[in-house]
Motif scaffolding. Structure first.
Motif, mmCIF file in Angstrom:
data_model
loop_
_atom_site.group_PDB
_atom_site.id
_atom_site.type_symbol
_atom_site.label_atom_id
_atom_site.label_comp_id
_atom_site.label_asym_id
_atom_site.label_seq_id
_atom_site.Cartn_x
_atom_site.Cartn_y
_atom_site.Cartn_z
ATOM 1 N N PRO A 34 -124.002 -17.816 66.467
ATOM 2 C CA PRO A 34 -123.102 -16.664 66.503
ATOM 3 C C PRO A 34 -121.668 -17.039 66.862
ATOM 4 O O PRO A 34 -121.434 -17.927 67.684
ATOM 5 N N ASP A 35 -120.738 -16.350 66.253
ATOM 6 C CA ASP A 35 -119.335 -16.421 66.665
ATOM 7 C C ASP A 35 -119.143 -15.244 67.630
ATOM 8 O O ASP A 35 -119.212 -14.084 67.220
ATOM 9 N N ILE A 36 -118.938 -15.552 68.898
ATOM 10 C CA ILE A 36 -118.853 -14.488 69.906
ATOM 11 C C ILE A 36 -117.415 -14.215 70.333
ATOM 12 O O ILE A 36 -117.172 -13.598 71.374
ATOM 13 N N THR A 37 -116.451 -14.609 69.512
ATOM 14 C CA THR A 37 -115.037 -14.391 69.820
ATOM 15 C C THR A 37 -114.759 -12.909 70.100
ATOM 16 O O THR A 37 -114.085 -12.565 71.075
ATOM 17 N N THR A 38 -115.294 -12.038 69.268
ATOM 18 C CA THR A 38 -115.066 -10.598 69.447
ATOM 19 C C THR A 38 -115.698 -10.099 70.744
ATOM 20 O O THR A 38 -115.087 -9.314 71.476
ATOM 21 N N ALA A 39 -116.900 -10.546 71.050
ATOM 22 C CA ALA A 39 -117.563 -10.124 72.291
ATOM 23 C C ALA A 39 -116.761 -10.562 73.511
ATOM 24 O O ALA A 39 -116.616 -9.796 74.474
ATOM 25 N N LYS A 40 -116.220 -11.762 73.465
ATOM 26 C CA LYS A 40 -115.394 -12.247 74.586
ATOM 27 C C LYS A 40 -114.136 -11.397 74.724
ATOM 28 O O LYS A 40 -113.784 -10.969 75.822
ATOM 29 N N ARG A 41 -113.462 -11.167 73.596
ATOM 30 C CA ARG A 41 -112.187 -10.455 73.601
ATOM 31 C C ARG A 41 -112.347 -8.967 73.910
ATOM 32 O O ARG A 41 -111.642 -8.413 74.749
ATOM 33 N N GLU A 42 -113.297 -8.312 73.255
ATOM 34 C CA GLU A 42 -113.410 -6.855 73.357
ATOM 35 C C GLU A 42 -114.311 -6.379 74.493
ATOM 36 O O GLU A 42 -114.119 -5.282 75.008
ATOM 37 N N LEU A 43 -115.288 -7.194 74.859
ATOM 38 C CA LEU A 43 -116.255 -6.771 75.885
ATOM 39 C C LEU A 43 -116.133 -7.572 77.178
ATOM 40 O O LEU A 43 -116.738 -7.211 78.190
ATOM 41 N N GLY A 44 -115.373 -8.666 77.126
ATOM 42 C CA GLY A 44 -115.322 -9.554 78.280
ATOM 43 C C GLY A 44 -116.675 -10.182 78.552
ATOM 44 O O GLY A 44 -117.021 -10.487 79.685
ATOM 45 N N TRP A 45 -117.459 -10.398 77.497
ATOM 46 C CA TRP A 45 -118.835 -10.879 77.632
ATOM 47 C C TRP A 45 -119.000 -12.255 77.016
ATOM 48 O O TRP A 45 -118.449 -12.560 75.955
ATOM 49 N N GLU A 46 -119.778 -13.072 77.675
ATOM 50 C CA GLU A 46 -120.303 -14.310 77.110
ATOM 51 C C GLU A 46 -121.537 -14.676 77.918
ATOM 52 O O GLU A 46 -121.701 -14.219 79.055
ATOM 53 N N PRO A 47 -122.442 -15.467 77.337
ATOM 54 C CA PRO A 47 -123.676 -15.810 78.042
ATOM 55 C C PRO A 47 -123.380 -16.532 79.359
ATOM 56 O O PRO A 47 -122.462 -17.342 79.440
ATOM 57 N N GLN A 48 -124.185 -16.223 80.369
ATOM 58 C CA GLN A 48 -124.034 -16.837 81.687
ATOM 59 C C GLN A 48 -125.189 -17.775 82.036
ATOM 60 O O GLN A 48 -125.026 -18.693 82.830
ATOM 61 N N VAL A 49 -126.359 -17.523 81.486
ATOM 62 C CA VAL A 49 -127.549 -18.302 81.829
ATOM 63 C C VAL A 49 -127.637 -19.516 80.908
ATOM 64 O O VAL A 49 -127.648 -19.380 79.688
ATOM 65 N N LYS A 50 -127.687 -20.689 81.507
ATOM 66 C CA LYS A 50 -127.843 -21.919 80.729
ATOM 67 C C LYS A 50 -129.222 -21.928 80.076
ATOM 68 O O LYS A 50 -130.206 -21.467 80.664
ATOM 69 N N VAL A 51 -129.292 -22.459 78.873
ATOM 70 C CA VAL A 51 -130.552 -22.490 78.133
ATOM 71 C C VAL A 51 -131.645 -23.170 78.970
ATOM 72 O O VAL A 51 -132.776 -22.681 79.033
ATOM 73 N N GLN A 52 -131.330 -24.264 79.635
ATOM 74 C CA GLN A 52 -132.345 -24.962 80.427
ATOM 75 C C GLN A 52 -132.924 -24.059 81.506
ATOM 76 O O GLN A 52 -134.134 -23.996 81.688
ATOM 77 N N LYS A 53 -132.083 -23.328 82.231
ATOM 78 C CA LYS A 53 -132.560 -22.442 83.295
ATOM 79 C C LYS A 53 -133.447 -21.344 82.706
ATOM 80 O O LYS A 53 -134.496 -21.020 83.250
#
Length: 166
Positions: free
Chosen positions: A116-135
């Motif tokens: 996914p390109d999450i540029t819009t989610a970062k810009r418009e929602l202030g969102w990006e994943p926080q949980v590392k895949v390993q965790k």
């Protein structure tokens, strides 16, 4: 329309505890196979890529989308990308499995890349994943280990698939 606010999320591969063990998804398949030391099956050469997000990140993204003012489609997923072969090896290592990785014919409709390109989610929602895949995988592996302990053998997909009692 009709005074109803609508939001559209494009949800990418999501995983976490309480996934159904034979829902056909790569995460649940690999974990169930690895925990039982069964062959881990890859369709194709394993060069196709996938991205995986932990369920709480998805929930946070949906919450931000539903409570914000942005009303165009937005991608919710983790842009960290793995080849399917590398991901199988990663799960094999995390589970300390003795499973072999085997390759079966590729499905015709299997895309070569999902990221996914999450540029819009970062810009418009202030969102990006926080949980590392390993965790996230560690928590999901713990969950499936408990499911297997109570259910016994599980065949994740295909002919003879077996699901535990709910």
């Amino acid at each position: 329309q009709n005074g109803v606010d609508v939001r559209v999320a494009r949800i990418f591969n999501t995983f976490g505890p309480r996934m159904h063990p034979n829902d056909g998804r790569v995460v649940s398949n690999f974990i169930i196979q690895a925990l039982q030391n069964k062959n881990m099956t890859i369709y194709g050469e394993g060069k196709q890529t996938r991205s995986f997000q932990y369920v709480t990140d998805l929930v946070d993204g949906l919450y931000a989308l539903m409570n914000g003012n942005y009303d165009l489609p937005v991608n919710l997923g983790n842009p960290e990308e793995y080849s399917v072969k590398d991901f199988a090896t990663y799960i094999q290592e995390l589970t300390k499995s003795t499973s072999d990785i085997i390759f079966l014919p590729k499905s015709e409709d299997d895309p070569s890349q999902r990221r996914p390109d999450i540029t819009t989610a970062k810009r418009e929602l202030g969102w990006e994943p926080q949980v590392k895949v390993q965790k996230g995988l560690e928590k999901t592996i713990e969950y499936f280990a408990r499911v297997l302990e109570s259910a016994g053998e599980i065949i994740p997909t295909g002919p003879g698939a077996a699901k535990p009692e709910a």
